[in-house]
Design a protein around this motif. Structure first.
Motif, PDB file in Angstrom:
ATOM      1  N   ARG A 182       0.857  -1.199   0.000  1.00 45.73           N
ATOM      2  CA  ARG A 182       0.000   0.000   0.000  1.00 45.73           C
ATOM      3  C   ARG A 182       0.885   1.238   0.000  1.00 45.73           C
ATOM      4  O   ARG A 182       1.824   1.327   0.785  1.00 45.73           O
ATOM      5  N   GLU A 232       0.693   5.314   0.473  1.00 45.73           N
ATOM      6  CA  GLU A 232      -0.177   6.405   0.919  1.00 45.73           C
ATOM      7  C   GLU A 232       0.370   7.739   0.436  1.00 45.73           C
ATOM      8  O   GLU A 232       1.574   7.994   0.546  1.00 45.73           O
ATOM      9  N   LEU A 277      -7.224  10.867   2.463  1.00 46.29           N
ATOM     10  CA  LEU A 277      -6.008  10.125   2.099  1.00 46.29           C
ATOM     11  C   LEU A 277      -6.132   9.506   0.703  1.00 46.29           C
ATOM     12  O   LEU A 277      -7.145   8.892   0.379  1.00 46.29           O
ATOM     13  N   ARG A 278      -5.070   9.707  -0.081  1.00 44.35           N
ATOM     14  CA  ARG A 278      -5.016   9.024  -1.386  1.00 44.35           C
ATOM     15  C   ARG A 278      -4.190   7.764  -1.213  1.00 44.35           C
ATOM     16  O   ARG A 278      -3.137   7.783  -0.582  1.00 44.35           O
ATOM     17  N   ILE A 279      -4.675   6.683  -1.820  1.00 47.46           N
ATOM     18  CA  ILE A 279      -3.986   5.400  -1.653  1.00 47.46           C
ATOM     19  C   ILE A 279      -3.837   4.732  -3.015  1.00 47.46           C
ATOM     20  O   ILE A 279      -4.714   4.866  -3.884  1.00 47.46           O
ATOM     21  N   TYR A 285       6.794   8.668  -0.247  1.00 43.53           N
ATOM     22  CA  TYR A 285       5.459   8.321   0.237  1.00 43.53           C
ATOM     23  C   TYR A 285       5.570   7.291   1.372  1.00 43.53           C
ATOM     24  O   TYR A 285       6.633   6.707   1.581  1.00 43.53           O
ATOM     25  N   ASP A 308      -6.992  -3.078   3.918  1.00 49.56           N
ATOM     26  CA  ASP A 308      -6.875  -2.784   2.485  1.00 49.56           C
ATOM     27  C   ASP A 308      -7.944  -3.515   1.679  1.00 49.56           C
ATOM     28  O   ASP A 308      -8.478  -2.988   0.711  1.00 49.56           O
ATOM     29  N   SER A 325     -12.704   3.254   5.000  1.00 46.42           N
ATOM     30  CA  SER A 325     -11.770   2.688   5.970  1.00 46.42           C
ATOM     31  C   SER A 325     -12.547   1.886   7.006  1.00 46.42           C
ATOM     32  O   SER A 325     -13.683   2.213   7.338  1.00 46.42           O
TER      33      SER A 325
END
Ligand SMILES: Nc1ncnc2c1ncn2[C@@H]1O[C@H](COP(=O)(O)OP(=O)(O)OP(=O)(O)O)[C@@H](O)[C@H]1O
Length: 276
Positions: A225, A227, A237-239, A254, A263, A272
């Motif tokens: 992952r 972030e 948050l961008r993932i 990152y 996830d 989330s």
């Protein structure tokens, strides 16, 4: 074996709390994992014969939860989320009351109470009024009851919610020693990862995934992952999920993390798990 077939619960106000839930599991620890309002408590209450389903069937060890409700009750113990000890009564008194109500003789109840209070680490405080105990110790009284019950199946609804990390791990180690099958509900991903043999991921009354942790995580097995970058937005948050072999490109710039159940939840729901 715990089995449900198209189990549905619609409350009087029209809320669909469970929507055609079908699964079977023979695991020692079956975990119902989901956010607040996912339907975990509703499912637990139906399976433990405290609430009637609107439609569908469910069986506990072969017994139908409505037609054989009395038989089901004989082989289960259910510890609800909101369970609180009686303030004036001590842990020892709680255990004695619980065990004699279950049909044990007083001498049996005394012996079992002594054993389980030692096992859960409440022996030193066994005679204190419960309202003088910490939150973790209060919760342990109910874990001790579950342990003392020796039931075939024990339902534990959010047994560690609100506890500090140390009390939580103490309760986990007690649960790991229990011989009963456990149906655990939690919104803590870490708790699910620590204890479960089988996991059902519930979201808005539906099963979005089920299986062992390994089988659930298989979908993301060669990924990490990242972030701070990517198309998936969770809150602010961008993932993104990238191949493990490309992880080094993101390091330093990152946050790169290993894959967890969280996830999987994000992939299925875009939300989330632990916003609670
Ligand atoms: N008695 C009730 N009447 C109407 N709706 C209800 C009732 N009990 C629960 N609900 C609703 O049913 C849905 C599922 O609730 P449930 O308590 O089963 O979820 P949960 O996953 O256990 O959540 P939590 O972790 O907050 O306990 C929610 O939308 C909730 O508001």
């Amino acid at each position: 074996m715990i089995e449900t077939i198209n189990l549905t619960k619609i409350y009087k106000d029209g809320t669909v709390a469970l929507d055609n839930i079908s699964f079977s599991s023979n695991s020692r620890v079956l975990t119902l994992l989901g956010r607040n309002g996912a339907g975990k408590t509703t499912l637990t209450r139906i399976l433990s014969t405290q609430l009637l389903p609107t439609r569908g069937e469910a069986y506990i060890e072969g017994y139908h939860i409505v037609k054989d409700a009395n038989k089901v009750r004989k082989i289960i113990t259910s510890i609800p989320q909101e369970a609180q000890p009686v303030g004036m009564a001590s842990p020892y008194e709680h255990l004695i009351m619980f065990l004699t109500a279950k049909g044990n003789s007083l001498s049996e109840a005394e012996r079992i109470s002594r054993d389980v209070l030692k096992e859960v680490g409440l022996w030193e405080s066994k005679d204190k009024p419960s309202d003088e105990l910490s939150g973790g110790m209060k919760r342990k009284i109910f874990v001790a009851m579950a342990l003392a019950s020796n039931s075939e199946v024990v339902f534990l609804d959010e047994p560690t919610t609100g506890l500090d990390p140390y009390s939580r791990t103490e309760i986990w180690s007690i649960l790991k020693t229990m011989k009963s099958k456990i149906v655990l509900t939690t919104h803590y991903m870490e708790e699910a990862e620590e204890l479960s043999d089988d996991i059902i991921l519930l979201h808005k009354g539906k099963i979005i995934a089920k299986g062992t942790i390994d089988s659930l995580l298989y979908k993301l097995k060669d990924k990490v992952r990242v972030e701070g970058v990517g198309d998936i937005k969770v809150g602010r948050l961008r993932i993104s999920y990238v191949d493990k072999e490309d992880a080094s490109k993101y390091l330093g710039k990152y946050v790169v993390k290993p894959i967890t159940l969280e996830d999987l939840f994000i992939l299925y729901t875009g939300e989330s798990l632990e916003e609670n």
